[in-house]
Design a protein around this motif. Structure first.
Motif, PDB file in Angstrom:
ATOM      1  N   SER A 203     -29.462   4.389  13.446  1.00  0.00           N
ATOM      2  CA  SER A 203     -28.387   3.447  13.762  1.00  0.00           C
ATOM      3  C   SER A 203     -28.732   2.592  14.972  1.00  0.00           C
ATOM      4  CB  SER A 203     -27.070   4.198  14.010  1.00  0.00           C
ATOM      5  OG  SER A 203     -27.065   4.846  15.279  1.00  0.00           O
ATOM      6  N   ARG A 204     -29.737   3.009  15.756  1.00  0.00           N
ATOM      7  CA  ARG A 204     -30.163   2.257  16.938  1.00  0.00           C
ATOM      8  C   ARG A 204     -31.430   1.445  16.677  1.00  0.00           C
ATOM      9  NH1 ARG A 204     -30.003   7.765  20.532  1.00  0.00           N
ATOM     10  NH2 ARG A 204     -27.776   8.232  20.274  1.00  0.00           N
ATOM     11  N   LEU A 205     -31.981   1.572  15.463  1.00  0.00           N
ATOM     12  CA  LEU A 205     -33.295   0.983  15.195  1.00  0.00           C
ATOM     13  C   LEU A 205     -33.323   0.060  13.983  1.00  0.00           C
ATOM     14  CD1 LEU A 205     -35.286   4.332  15.591  1.00  0.00           C
ATOM     15  CD2 LEU A 205     -35.144   2.506  17.297  1.00  0.00           C
ATOM     16  N   HIS A 206     -32.260  -0.018  13.220  1.00  0.00           N
ATOM     17  CA  HIS A 206     -32.252  -0.682  11.919  1.00  0.00           C
ATOM     18  C   HIS A 206     -32.301  -2.207  12.040  1.00  0.00           C
ATOM     19  CE1 HIS A 206     -28.184  -2.374  12.239  1.00  0.00           C
ATOM     20  NE2 HIS A 206     -27.926  -1.314  12.982  1.00  0.00           N
ATOM     21  N   HIS A 207     -32.483  -2.850  10.883  1.00  0.00           N
ATOM     22  CA  HIS A 207     -32.373  -4.304  10.772  1.00  0.00           C
ATOM     23  C   HIS A 207     -31.515  -4.623   9.545  1.00  0.00           C
ATOM     24  CE1 HIS A 207     -35.321  -5.142  13.936  1.00  0.00           C
ATOM     25  NE2 HIS A 207     -36.039  -4.153  13.438  1.00  0.00           N
ATOM     26  N   LEU A 208     -30.376  -3.976   9.435  1.00  0.00           N
ATOM     27  CA  LEU A 208     -29.518  -4.142   8.268  1.00  0.00           C
ATOM     28  C   LEU A 208     -28.777  -5.473   8.321  1.00  0.00           C
ATOM     29  CD1 LEU A 208     -28.011  -0.533   7.988  1.00  0.00           C
ATOM     30  CD2 LEU A 208     -29.996  -1.482   6.791  1.00  0.00           C
ATOM     31  N   GLN A 209     -28.412  -5.962   7.123  1.00  0.00           N
ATOM     32  CA  GLN A 209     -27.736  -7.240   6.997  1.00  0.00           C
ATOM     33  C   GLN A 209     -26.321  -7.053   6.446  1.00  0.00           C
ATOM     34  OE1 GLN A 209     -29.242 -10.090   8.107  1.00  0.00           O
ATOM     35  NE2 GLN A 209     -30.939  -8.753   8.755  1.00  0.00           N
ATOM     36  N   GLU A 210     -25.607  -8.142   6.330  1.00  0.00           N
ATOM     37  CA  GLU A 210     -24.208  -8.124   5.945  1.00  0.00           C
ATOM     38  C   GLU A 210     -23.969  -7.442   4.605  1.00  0.00           C
ATOM     39  OE1 GLU A 210     -20.607 -11.355   5.055  1.00  0.00           O
ATOM     40  OE2 GLU A 210     -22.463 -11.977   6.041  1.00  0.00           O
ATOM     41  N   GLU A 211     -24.902  -7.614   3.659  1.00  0.00           N
ATOM     42  CA  GLU A 211     -24.693  -7.024   2.328  1.00  0.00           C
ATOM     43  C   GLU A 211     -24.614  -5.502   2.382  1.00  0.00           C
ATOM     44  OE1 GLU A 211     -29.101  -8.379   2.551  1.00  0.00           O
ATOM     45  OE2 GLU A 211     -27.120  -9.155   3.095  1.00  0.00           O
ATOM     46  N   THR A 212     -25.311  -4.902   3.335  1.00  0.00           N
ATOM     47  CA  THR A 212     -25.241  -3.446   3.479  1.00  0.00           C
ATOM     48  C   THR A 212     -23.845  -3.022   3.924  1.00  0.00           C
ATOM     49  OG1 THR A 212     -27.583  -3.341   4.064  1.00  0.00           O
ATOM     50  CG2 THR A 212     -26.220  -1.440   4.642  1.00  0.00           C
ATOM     51  N   ARG A 213     -23.256  -3.767   4.829  1.00  0.00           N
ATOM     52  CA  ARG A 213     -21.889  -3.458   5.271  1.00  0.00           C
ATOM     53  C   ARG A 213     -20.913  -3.542   4.101  1.00  0.00           C
ATOM     54  NH1 ARG A 213     -21.180  -7.345   8.886  1.00  0.00           N
ATOM     55  NH2 ARG A 213     -20.068  -8.715   7.468  1.00  0.00           N
ATOM     56  N   GLU A 214     -21.060  -4.555   3.267  1.00  0.00           N
ATOM     57  CA  GLU A 214     -20.145  -4.706   2.130  1.00  0.00           C
ATOM     58  C   GLU A 214     -20.367  -3.610   1.093  1.00  0.00           C
ATOM     59  OE1 GLU A 214     -17.700  -6.822   2.498  1.00  0.00           O
ATOM     60  OE2 GLU A 214     -18.716  -7.209   4.411  1.00  0.00           O
ATOM     61  N   LEU A 215     -21.626  -3.219   0.901  1.00  0.00           N
ATOM     62  CA  LEU A 215     -21.937  -2.151  -0.054  1.00  0.00           C
ATOM     63  C   LEU A 215     -21.212  -0.871   0.308  1.00  0.00           C
ATOM     64  CD1 LEU A 215     -23.673  -0.858  -2.359  1.00  0.00           C
ATOM     65  CD2 LEU A 215     -25.403  -0.401  -0.589  1.00  0.00           C
ATOM     66  N   TRP A 216     -21.303  -0.467   1.571  1.00  0.00           N
ATOM     67  CA  TRP A 216     -20.718   0.815   1.967  1.00  0.00           C
ATOM     68  C   TRP A 216     -19.199   0.742   2.091  1.00  0.00           C
ATOM     69  CZ3 TRP A 216     -22.983   5.157   1.198  1.00  0.00           C
ATOM     70  CH2 TRP A 216     -24.371   5.175   1.095  1.00  0.00           C
ATOM     71  N   THR A 217     -18.696  -0.417   2.448  1.00  0.00           N
ATOM     72  CA  THR A 217     -17.247  -0.600   2.446  1.00  0.00           C
ATOM     73  C   THR A 217     -16.683  -0.371   1.049  1.00  0.00           C
ATOM     74  OG1 THR A 217     -17.358  -2.188   4.265  1.00  0.00           O
ATOM     75  CG2 THR A 217     -15.375  -2.212   2.906  1.00  0.00           C
ATOM     76  N   ASN A 218     -17.330  -0.971   0.048  1.00  0.00           N
ATOM     77  CA  ASN A 218     -16.849  -0.841  -1.330  1.00  0.00           C
ATOM     78  C   ASN A 218     -17.071   0.559  -1.882  1.00  0.00           C
ATOM     79  OD1 ASN A 218     -15.907  -3.500  -1.487  1.00  0.00           O
ATOM     80  ND2 ASN A 218     -17.946  -4.273  -2.018  1.00  0.00           N
ATOM     81  N   ARG A 219     -18.163   1.216  -1.480  1.00  0.00           N
ATOM     82  CA  ARG A 219     -18.398   2.582  -1.947  1.00  0.00           C
ATOM     83  C   ARG A 219     -17.314   3.533  -1.428  1.00  0.00           C
ATOM     84  NH1 ARG A 219     -25.001   3.573  -1.728  1.00  0.00           N
ATOM     85  NH2 ARG A 219     -25.369   2.749  -3.831  1.00  0.00           N
TER      86      ARG A 219
END
Length: 511
Positions: free
Chosen positions: A79-95
């Motif tokens: 969680s301190r090292l990632h390079h995640l983008q907006e689509e990842t946030r939406e994926l887990w929100t919907n899951r």
């Protein structure tokens, strides 16, 4: 009750501690992902496989404890090292919304940390550049936040200018981009609580400070929480690795429809108002938050209390546990351990369940307290002893053990006390730094890297733990022998260790 538990990472403090607390009650069946699903240190978990596991076990569960840091990022360090983008946030929100839709009655309790900002330079758990610029990243944000909220002295203003002139912009941008993404996850989880997707959300603050990045993010989260009127369903306080135990306690109380009452006793007069190392508020304020988060009640009536929380705090000045041989004079002059231990003993004799938060020192227990408890022959009569890492790590786990131990198995509770004596005091306060100074140099090892010599380190640690335990604990656990101590370093470093041992009644002992 069958409880699914997804921890924030795979270390013993987040897995073994919680498993042992749960095992002290025959009412709880704790379902935990296998370690191969949880990643390892900086290597993230396979979140797709983990989600598949959650989806398979959720229909069989009575409750679910989810680490958002694990399922979104693959663990605490990722969680301190990632390079995640907006689509990842939406994926887990919907899951998570789908999980709620599929399991409309399942209690889902979650944790989501506010990303920490250590005040020291180390790349062991942070981006590589934090090894060289970590202190400056912390101080820059600290001083800028303080300047915005109050004023800086001439010296502080000069310090801020010096840091800004030297600190590479690319590191600031990388760090702040990641923090901003993580903050959007924090805020999105608040929305899911408001929607009813999550029943309860704990937001611990790891290595928090009064000013800086963590305080800035905390302000944003509080504003959103208050806008959504979530004060009772979202709680924020210092901590991190204790959060699984806290949520286990809260769910246990929820499923039993109980709210145990906790009465605190203190080892020092000033203790409640001291701000512990690595935290941003006084002991007493953190205590209120952790008692509430665990599904309990604070009471000022000792007679009606279900648990007595014996809170061992500094006298006035807090130090690291390995500095006990040169402790500040206020550990003696500003507190009275004889009176404290006498009060603990009196409560035990009256049939009260006593749990100890040994937070007088950071990163390990208090030798003087343990010695006095053993001399009074009451170490093995406690319901919980914890004294590890930060104050809130200790506090959260000892409350949880107290709750689960109210109707727990006496043998398992004793085993857990021995575990934390070995780990929290004998390892963290004594053996750890002794080995750093007199053993690791023989093999050219350092605190954060045991290279290929972990087996040698483990065997040496095992021998020292056995010797020290047998030398100091003379009047408690007299019916038992501690056999077959085996330790390991889950992240191949000295900071923490995992333990296994056998607590055997002497008539059964084969030694």
């Amino acid at each position: 009750m069958k409880i699914v538990y997804v921890p924030i990472d795979e270390r013993p403090c987040n897995v073994t501690y919680v498993e042992k607390i749960a095992a002290s009650s025959n009412e709880i069946e704790l379902l935990v992902p296998s370690l191969d699903l949880l990643g390892k240190k900086r290597n993230p978990a396979n979140t797709e496989r983990l989600w598949k596991w959650i989806s398979e076990v959720a229909p069989k569960a009575d409750a679910l404890i989810l680490s958002i840091d694990m399922i979104v990022y693959g663990g605490l360090l990722p969680s301190r090292l990632h390079h995640l983008q907006e689509e990842t946030r939406e994926l887990w929100t919907n899951r998570l919304r789908t999980l709620r839709s599929n399991q409309p009655q399942l209690p889902i309790y979650a944790s989501n940390l506010i990303m920490r900002t250590p005040r020291y330079s180390s790349g062991d758990e942070e981006p590589d550049y934090y090894e060289y610029w970590g202190r400056e990243l912390f101080l820059r944000a600290y001083l800028m936040d303080k300047k915005n909220r109050e004023t800086l002295s001439v010296e502080e203003d000069q310090q801020l200018n010096d840091i800004c002139s030297k600190l590479p912009l690319e590191y600031i941008n990388d760090y702040e981009t990641r923090r901003n993404f993580n903050l959007t996850i924090n805020l999105r989880m608040l929305e899911l609580v408001s929607e009813g997707v999550l029943d309860f959300l704990s937001i611990p603050q790891d290595d928090s400070a009064e000013y800086g990045y963590t305080a800035i993010d905390q302000t944003a989260v509080i504003k959103k929480r208050d806008q959504l009127l979530l004060g009772r369903k979202v709680m924020m306080y210092p901590g991190a690795d204790e959060v699984g135990a806290t949520l286990l306690s809260r769910i246990y109380n929820h499923l039993k429809n109980e709210r145990p009452k906790i009465y605190p006793i203190w080892s020092s007069t000033m203790g409640p108002q001291i701000i512990p190392m690595y935290e941003d508020r006084p002991f007493a304020e953190s205590m209120k938050a952790h008692i509430l988060a665990a599904g309990c009640q604070l009471t000022d009536n000792k007679e009606e209390a279900d648990l007595i929380l014996a809170y061992n705090t500094p006298g006035r000045v807090m130090q690291e546990s390995w500095d006990q041989q040169k402790k500040d004079v206020t550990y003696t002059s500003f507190r009275n351990l004889l009176v404290f231990v006498d009060e603990i003993k009196e409560n035990i004799q009256k049939g009260k369940k006593v749990i100890i938060a040994d937070s007088a020192y950071a990163n390990g227990g208090d030798r003087d307290l343990i010695t006095l408890l053993d001399e009074e022959k009451i170490l093995d009569k406690l319901t919980s002893y914890k004294g590890w890492n930060t104050n809130c790590n200790t506090l959260g786990t000892t409350i949880a053990q107290g709750v689960i131990g109210l109707n727990g198995c006496a043998e398992k509770i004793k085993e857990n006390i021995v575990y934390h004596l070995l780990d929290d005091y004998f390892y963290q306060a004594e053996v750890r730094m002794e080995m750093v100074n007199d053993f690791l140099p023989k093999y050219d090892l350092n605190y954060f890297d045991l290279k290929d010599f972990a087996d040698k380190v483990n065997k040496e640690r095992d021998a020292r733990l056995r010797t020290k335990f047998n030398a100091l604990i003379c009047n408690s656990f007299t019916e038992y022998e501690v056999e077959s101590i085996h330790s390991f370093a889950s992240w191949n470093r000295m900071f923490e260790c995992g333990l296994s041992f056998n607590l055997v009644r002497k008539e059964e002992c084969k030694c």
